[in-house]
Design a protein around this motif. Structure first.
Motif, mmCIF file in Angstrom:
data_model
loop_
_atom_site.group_PDB
_atom_site.id
_atom_site.type_symbol
_atom_site.label_atom_id
_atom_site.label_comp_id
_atom_site.label_asym_id
_atom_site.label_seq_id
_atom_site.Cartn_x
_atom_site.Cartn_y
_atom_site.Cartn_z
ATOM 1 N N PRO A 152 -27.820 2.257 17.653
ATOM 2 C CA PRO A 152 -27.288 3.598 17.957
ATOM 3 C C PRO A 152 -28.124 4.391 18.951
ATOM 4 N N ALA A 153 -29.335 3.921 19.291
ATOM 5 C CA ALA A 153 -30.111 4.575 20.359
ATOM 6 C C ALA A 153 -30.066 3.720 21.618
ATOM 7 N N MET A 154 -30.372 2.433 21.472
ATOM 8 C CA MET A 154 -30.540 1.559 22.631
ATOM 9 C C MET A 154 -29.279 1.499 23.499
ATOM 10 N N ILE A 155 -28.152 1.217 22.886
ATOM 11 C CA ILE A 155 -26.962 0.981 23.720
ATOM 12 C C ILE A 155 -26.445 2.282 24.341
ATOM 13 N N PRO A 156 -26.395 3.418 23.608
ATOM 14 C CA PRO A 156 -26.058 4.663 24.313
ATOM 15 C C PRO A 156 -27.000 4.942 25.496
ATOM 16 N N LEU A 157 -28.292 4.652 25.334
ATOM 17 C CA LEU A 157 -29.228 4.883 26.449
ATOM 18 C C LEU A 157 -28.971 3.910 27.600
ATOM 19 N N TRP A 158 -28.585 2.679 27.275
ATOM 20 C CA TRP A 158 -28.233 1.707 28.326
ATOM 21 C C TRP A 158 -27.042 2.211 29.153
ATOM 22 N N LYS A 159 -26.140 2.923 28.482
ATOM 23 C CA LYS A 159 -24.953 3.432 29.187
ATOM 24 C C LYS A 159 -25.292 4.712 29.949
ATOM 25 N N MET A 160 -25.953 5.657 29.246
ATOM 26 C CA MET A 160 -26.212 6.977 29.826
ATOM 27 C C MET A 160 -27.122 6.893 31.046
ATOM 28 N N GLY A 161 -28.211 6.156 30.917
ATOM 29 C CA GLY A 161 -29.238 6.156 31.965
ATOM 30 C C GLY A 161 -28.668 5.820 33.334
ATOM 31 N N PRO A 162 -28.162 4.590 33.521
ATOM 32 C CA PRO A 162 -27.660 4.235 34.850
ATOM 33 C C PRO A 162 -26.474 5.094 35.292
ATOM 34 N N ALA A 163 -25.562 5.407 34.362
ATOM 35 C CA ALA A 163 -24.377 6.196 34.752
ATOM 36 C C ALA A 163 -24.804 7.555 35.295
ATOM 37 N N LEU A 164 -25.713 8.223 34.609
ATOM 38 C CA LEU A 164 -26.136 9.562 35.023
ATOM 39 C C LEU A 164 -27.032 9.499 36.256
ATOM 40 N N ALA A 165 -27.936 8.530 36.284
ATOM 41 C CA ALA A 165 -28.841 8.429 37.443
ATOM 42 C C ALA A 165 -28.046 8.181 38.727
ATOM 43 N N CYS A 166 -26.899 7.525 38.601
ATOM 44 C CA CYS A 166 -26.051 7.265 39.782
ATOM 45 C C CYS A 166 -25.216 8.483 40.172
ATOM 46 N N GLY A 167 -25.260 9.543 39.369
ATOM 47 C CA GLY A 167 -24.549 10.768 39.733
ATOM 48 C C GLY A 167 -23.184 10.938 39.078
ATOM 49 N N ASN A 168 -22.915 10.123 38.058
ATOM 50 C CA ASN A 168 -21.648 10.272 37.337
ATOM 51 C C ASN A 168 -21.795 11.261 36.197
ATOM 52 N N ALA A 169 -20.664 11.720 35.679
ATOM 53 C CA ALA A 169 -20.657 12.387 34.380
ATOM 54 C C ALA A 169 -20.256 11.330 33.364
ATOM 55 N N MET A 170 -20.805 11.422 32.147
ATOM 56 C CA MET A 170 -20.513 10.393 31.142
ATOM 57 C C MET A 170 -19.910 10.982 29.880
ATOM 58 N N ILE A 171 -18.840 10.325 29.433
ATOM 59 C CA ILE A 171 -18.280 10.595 28.105
ATOM 60 C C ILE A 171 -18.815 9.480 27.221
ATOM 61 N N LEU A 172 -19.643 9.825 26.253
ATOM 62 C CA LEU A 172 -20.165 8.811 25.331
ATOM 63 C C LEU A 172 -19.408 8.914 24.019
ATOM 64 N N LYS A 173 -18.815 7.787 23.614
ATOM 65 C CA LYS A 173 -18.112 7.738 22.318
ATOM 66 C C LYS A 173 -18.917 6.777 21.437
ATOM 67 N N PRO A 174 -19.865 7.326 20.655
ATOM 68 C CA PRO A 174 -20.706 6.434 19.843
ATOM 69 C C PRO A 174 -19.963 5.919 18.620
ATOM 70 N N SER A 175 -20.621 5.019 17.905
ATOM 71 C CA SER A 175 -20.027 4.534 16.656
ATOM 72 C C SER A 175 -19.956 5.673 15.653
ATOM 73 N N GLU A 176 -18.842 5.747 14.959
ATOM 74 C CA GLU A 176 -18.660 6.798 13.951
ATOM 75 C C GLU A 176 -19.500 6.539 12.697
#
Ligand code: NAD
Length: 499
Positions: A152-176
């Motif tokens: 629940p930390a590693m994979i959201p960070l894998w998604k957020m980091g590159p997406a945001l660093a590239c200048g995108n906005a991110m919608i993160l839908k984590p596991s419920e």
């Protein structure tokens, strides 16, 4: 009981759908929080807000975006213990393992500090007379990350980091099932200087995911989870014209050659098979000793080590090897598969079915299991168990073992244990699996390489993190420019005289 929320425009926002999911403490079986499940309207609203915020963020220079990553690294380190405690309490994994979960995500944020370098384009000087050609990597816009419960930390960070660093906005839908740490990470990124709206954490289930897939503003979707859902999201997302990468389930084989160091191989199998209660996509779930002698020697070493494993809650001390599985349903599914193994004729060498822990009788604990003489037609071989169940399939030869791993529908990770460089080299070259370990049981690539499986473990043509992630989260624009000769070559500064 805590009522969790979404994270929208830089603040915690209560859900309005009226639907919630229970978040358990897997060690006690108690419900410790409720998480709101977003409706399509809530998701659409968050996406629209993200699109507005992205315009300025995308135009912010990469160095400034990288500085947000740099600040986030410091803050995640500052809050490491707090994050790990929350992670363990919702997921069940040990405190040390929870810190490892955060650490491996943090390393991708560290990698993303290199965004200015990674986003540099290509340039051809003088492609023709007065002509230069250059390419730029530009953000996609709004992208989405849909992540599983087991990291629940590693994979959201894998998604957020590159997406945001590239200048995108991110919608993160984590596991419920364990949504608190992603919300805490969003708070950290705000503190690090990320503008509001650029990262929205929207909790939910299938309704929220379908709203992402149906929303035309969302340009790309990165998913990690089970294979049936990966296939569903990949096909529906692609049909909607989005860029999609989906990483699915696994059945990782470890081949043990007769010349391997058996003590080392047994130790590796214990950590890789039972760590995190087997709830890792890179866990080894199939041991393939080559030859009867190898199998007997391995089994002899494995059994006392498995019987000595300490299973307990994350608060149970540093010597706890693994904790409960995530839900009662996960536990029931593991035990159901164990029964199929017995019914289909495998030899249950270590039986963890009746495991119980005093004071934690309602927790979702599963004792360790070892099956020997498993065959490739059994359900415990073909299906992902995702629990503390190691299966042993005896192979007659190296080719037999190699073929077995190659024929399995999953292709996430694999390992070979040997002292023979030739066998190791042949294995790495021929195997049709994305991540290969040579005397390394869980070969998770570091942040600056890429992570991804083959066959039914990965859909899409680019991997997670590393250079691939900067390709996935940007698109290339190529500019050809021609500047005809101008002022320097004879512009007239005087009134023309009569010729
Ligand atoms: P899961 O597929 O149940 O859930 C993953 C995500 O999909 C969650 O956010 C969930 O809310 C959503 N989801 C669930 N059902 C859905 C549906 N019907 N429609 C749309 N969305 C849905 O997976 P999980 O149980 O959270 O995670 C465990 C699985 O993830 C295992 O199979 C494991 O191997 C895999 N995994 C793979 C990798 C990898 O990199 N290959 C990494 C970690 C975990």
């Amino acid at each position: 009981m805590e009522n969790l929320s979404h994270w929208i425009d830089g603040a915690r926002v209560a859900g309005t759908s009226g639907r919630f999911a229970d978040v358990f403490n897997p060690a006690t079986g108690e419900v410790q929080a409720r998480v709101p499940l977003a409706s399509k309207e809530e998701m659409d609203d968050a996406i629209a807000r993200a699109a507005t915020a992205q315009v300025k963020w995308g135009a912010t220079n990469p160095q400034k975006r990288a500085r947000v990553m740099m600040a986030a690294v410091g803050l995640i380190n500052r809050d490491m213990d707090k994050l790990a405690e929350k992670l363990s309490s919702e997921h069940g994994k040990t405190f040390v393992d929870a810190k490892g979960d955060i650490q491996r995500g943090l390393e991708v944020i560290e990698f993303c500090i290199g965004a200015p370098h990674l986003l540099k384009g290509e340039f051809t000087d003088s492609a023709g007379p007065g002509i230069d050609m250059y390419s730029m990597r530009q953000p996609l816009g709004v992208v989405a990350g849909i992540t599983p419960f087991n990291f629940p930390a590693m994979i959201p960070l894998w998604k957020m980091g590159p997406a945001l660093a590239c200048g995108n906005a991110m919608i993160l839908k984590p596991s419920e099932r364990d949504p608190s740490v992603p919300l805490m990470l969003a708070e950290i990124f705000k503190e690090a200087g990320l503008p509001d709206g650029v990262l929205q954490v929207i909790n939910g289930d299938k309704d929220a995911v379908d709203a992402i897939l149906d929303n035309e503003t969302v340009q790309a979707v990165g998913f990690v989870g089970s294979t049936p859902i990966a296939q569903y999201i990949y096909s529906r997302g692609c049909a909607a014209g989005k860029r999609v990468q989906c990483f699915g389930g696994a059945k990782n084989h470890m081949i043990i050659m007769p010349d391997a160091d058996m003590d080392q191989a047994a130790d590796a199998l214990i950590g890789a098979g039972y760590g995190a209660a087997g709830e890792r996509c890179m866990a080894i779930s199939v041991a393939v000793p080559v030859g009867e002698g190898t199998a007997d020697a391995l089994r002899e070493r494995l059994v006392p080590k498995i019987e000595a494993l300490k299973v307990g809650p994350w608060t149970g001390g540093d010597d706890v090897d693994y904790g409960p599985v995530v839900t009662a349903a996960a536990k029931a599914n593991i035990l159901r598969l164990v029964e199929t193994g017995i019914a289909q004729g495998a030899e249950l060498v270590v039986d963890g079915r009746n495991f119980s822990l005093q004071g934690y009788e309602e927790g979702f604990f599963v004792g360790p299991h070892l099956f020997d003489r498993v065959t490739t037609d059994m359900d415990i071989y073909t299906q992902e168990i995702f629990g503390p169940v190691l299966t042993m399939v005896r192979a007659e030869s190296y080719e037999d073992a190699l073929g077995m791993a190659m024929d399995h529908e999953y292709g996430n990770g694999t390992a070979i244990f040997t002292r023979d460089g030739d066998a190791a080299r042949d294995f790495a070259s021929r195997i049709n699996i994305g991540m290969v370990g040579i005397n390394v049981p869980i070969p998770v690539p570091l942040a600056y390489h890429t992570f991804g499986g083959w066959k039914k473990s990965g859909f899409g043509d680019l991997n997670q993190h590393g250079p691939d992630s900067f390709k996935f989260y940007t698109r290339t624009k190529t500019v050809t420019s021609r500047w005809p000769s101008g002022i320097k070559e004879g512009a007239a500064f005087n009134f023309k005289a009569m010729e």
